[in-house]
Design a protein around this motif. Structure first.
Motif, PDB file in Angstrom:
ATOM      1  N   SER A 120       0.854  -1.187   0.000  1.00 38.74           N
ATOM      2  CA  SER A 120       0.000   0.000   0.000  1.00 38.74           C
ATOM      3  C   SER A 120       0.892   1.239   0.000  1.00 38.74           C
ATOM      4  O   SER A 120       2.067   1.179   0.394  1.00 38.74           O
ATOM      5  CB  SER A 120      -0.909   0.008   1.220  1.00 38.74           C
ATOM      6  OG  SER A 120      -0.156   0.270   2.385  1.00 38.74           O
TER       7      SER A 120
ATOM      8  N   ARG B  98       0.735   3.773   1.907  1.00 38.45           N
ATOM      9  CA  ARG B  98       1.108   4.102   3.287  1.00 38.45           C
ATOM     10  C   ARG B  98       2.203   3.173   3.808  1.00 38.45           C
ATOM     11  O   ARG B  98       3.176   3.623   4.412  1.00 38.45           O
ATOM     12  CB  ARG B  98      -0.122   4.025   4.177  1.00 38.45           C
ATOM     13  CG  ARG B  98       0.180   4.456   5.608  1.00 38.45           C
ATOM     14  CD  ARG B  98      -1.064   4.595   6.436  1.00 38.45           C
ATOM     15  NE  ARG B  98      -1.801   5.759   5.935  1.00 38.45           N
ATOM     16  CZ  ARG B  98      -3.111   5.867   5.903  1.00 38.45           C
ATOM     17  NH1 ARG B  98      -3.862   4.900   6.362  1.00 38.45           N
ATOM     18  NH2 ARG B  98      -3.685   6.953   5.448  1.00 38.45           N
ATOM     19  N   SER B  99       2.075   1.870   3.569  1.00 42.14           N
ATOM     20  CA  SER B  99       3.077   0.947   4.108  1.00 42.14           C
ATOM     21  C   SER B  99       4.431   1.118   3.421  1.00 42.14           C
ATOM     22  O   SER B  99       5.473   1.021   4.074  1.00 42.14           O
ATOM     23  CB  SER B  99       2.599  -0.507   4.032  1.00 42.14           C
ATOM     24  OG  SER B  99       2.539  -0.950   2.707  1.00 42.14           O
TER      25      SER B  99
ATOM     26  N   GLN C 206       6.047   4.183   4.919  1.00 38.74           N
ATOM     27  CA  GLN C 206       6.589   3.885   6.252  1.00 38.74           C
ATOM     28  C   GLN C 206       7.886   3.077   6.146  1.00 38.74           C
ATOM     29  O   GLN C 206       8.860   3.354   6.841  1.00 38.74           O
ATOM     30  CB  GLN C 206       5.562   3.116   7.082  1.00 38.74           C
ATOM     31  CG  GLN C 206       4.409   3.967   7.550  1.00 38.74           C
ATOM     32  CD  GLN C 206       3.326   3.157   8.271  1.00 38.74           C
ATOM     33  OE1 GLN C 206       3.240   1.944   8.107  1.00 38.74           O
ATOM     34  NE2 GLN C 206       2.512   3.841   9.047  1.00 38.74           N
TER      35      GLN C 206
ATOM     36  N   SER D   6       7.602  10.479   2.703  1.00 36.03           N
ATOM     37  CA  SER D   6       6.246  11.006   2.725  1.00 36.03           C
ATOM     38  C   SER D   6       5.291  10.131   1.909  1.00 36.03           C
ATOM     39  O   SER D   6       5.670   9.588   0.865  1.00 36.03           O
ATOM     40  CB  SER D   6       6.251  12.424   2.133  1.00 36.03           C
ATOM     41  OG  SER D   6       4.959  12.843   1.811  1.00 36.03           O
ATOM     42  N   VAL D   7       4.064  10.027   2.398  1.00 31.88           N
ATOM     43  CA  VAL D   7       3.018   9.307   1.668  1.00 31.88           C
ATOM     44  C   VAL D   7       2.784   9.987   0.315  1.00 31.88           C
ATOM     45  O   VAL D   7       2.514   9.320  -0.691  1.00 31.88           O
ATOM     46  CB  VAL D   7       1.711   9.264   2.504  1.00 31.88           C
ATOM     47  CG1 VAL D   7       0.563   8.701   1.699  1.00 31.88           C
ATOM     48  CG2 VAL D   7       1.924   8.459   3.764  1.00 31.88           C
TER      49      VAL D   7
ATOM     50  N   THR E 118       5.281   8.659  -2.251  1.00 32.63           N
ATOM     51  CA  THR E 118       4.924   7.312  -2.693  1.00 32.63           C
ATOM     52  C   THR E 118       3.706   7.362  -3.613  1.00 32.63           C
ATOM     53  O   THR E 118       3.677   6.684  -4.643  1.00 32.63           O
ATOM     54  CB  THR E 118       4.629   6.411  -1.476  1.00 32.63           C
ATOM     55  OG1 THR E 118       5.721   6.488  -0.568  1.00 32.63           O
ATOM     56  CG2 THR E 118       4.443   4.975  -1.889  1.00 32.63           C
ATOM     57  N   LYS E 119       2.738   8.185  -3.262  1.00 30.16           N
ATOM     58  CA  LYS E 119       1.533   8.326  -4.079  1.00 30.16           C
ATOM     59  C   LYS E 119       1.893   8.834  -5.477  1.00 30.16           C
ATOM     60  O   LYS E 119       1.385   8.345  -6.477  1.00 30.16           O
ATOM     61  CB  LYS E 119       0.555   9.283  -3.400  1.00 30.16           C
ATOM     62  CG  LYS E 119      -0.778   9.433  -4.109  1.00 30.16           C
ATOM     63  CD  LYS E 119      -1.711  10.325  -3.285  1.00 30.16           C
ATOM     64  CE  LYS E 119      -3.103  10.358  -3.831  1.00 30.16           C
ATOM     65  NZ  LYS E 119      -3.260  11.120  -5.039  1.00 30.16           N
TER      66      LYS E 119
END
Length: 125
Positions: free
Chosen positions: A38, A40-41, A44, A49-50, A53-54
């Protein structure tokens, strides 16, 4: 899936993620239908930062490498691998055209270009 981020690279972090996932797909380490972590994972795990990754996932999806199913996750696209390979071949051709244009400005011969390419190829193994 192992992704390594370099803070000293001139390449933005989202591009590093995107490039490494593309390479995992091309080498077959990730196959069609495989689930990706995901957003978020992965953020982490990489301690980033999310949003970064997004952005990487959005780029991968835009290029047709992954598909995101709302509330389910992101998966390696079931698109034809040959189509993805064609996109990369086209990119290489475009870059080679740029090289040829520069070489013409310097009146380099085809043999000179072949020699340069051979040296670069051998040193990049």
């Amino acid at each position: 899936m192992r992704i390594i981020i370099s803070n000293t690279s001139g390449e933005p972090i989202y591009e590093q993620i995107s490039t490494q996932i593309k390479n995992l797909i091309f080498t077959g380490e990730l196959s069609e239908g495989d689930a990706l972590p995901s957003i978020r994972s992965l953020a982490q795990e990489l301690k980033i930062s999310v949003i970064t990754t997004k952005r990487a996932y959005e780029e991968l999806e835009g290029d047709g490498f992954i598909e995101t199913i709302p509330s389910k996750g992101s998966y390696v696209s079931r698109k034809n691998k040959e189509l993805m390979k064609e996109k990369h071949l086209k990119l290489i051709e475009d870059k080679l055209i740029e090289v040829l244009e520069e070489a013409n400005l310097l009146n380099l011969s085809l043999d000179d270009l072949k020699d340069m390419l051979q040296i670069l190829y051998d040193s990049n193994k």
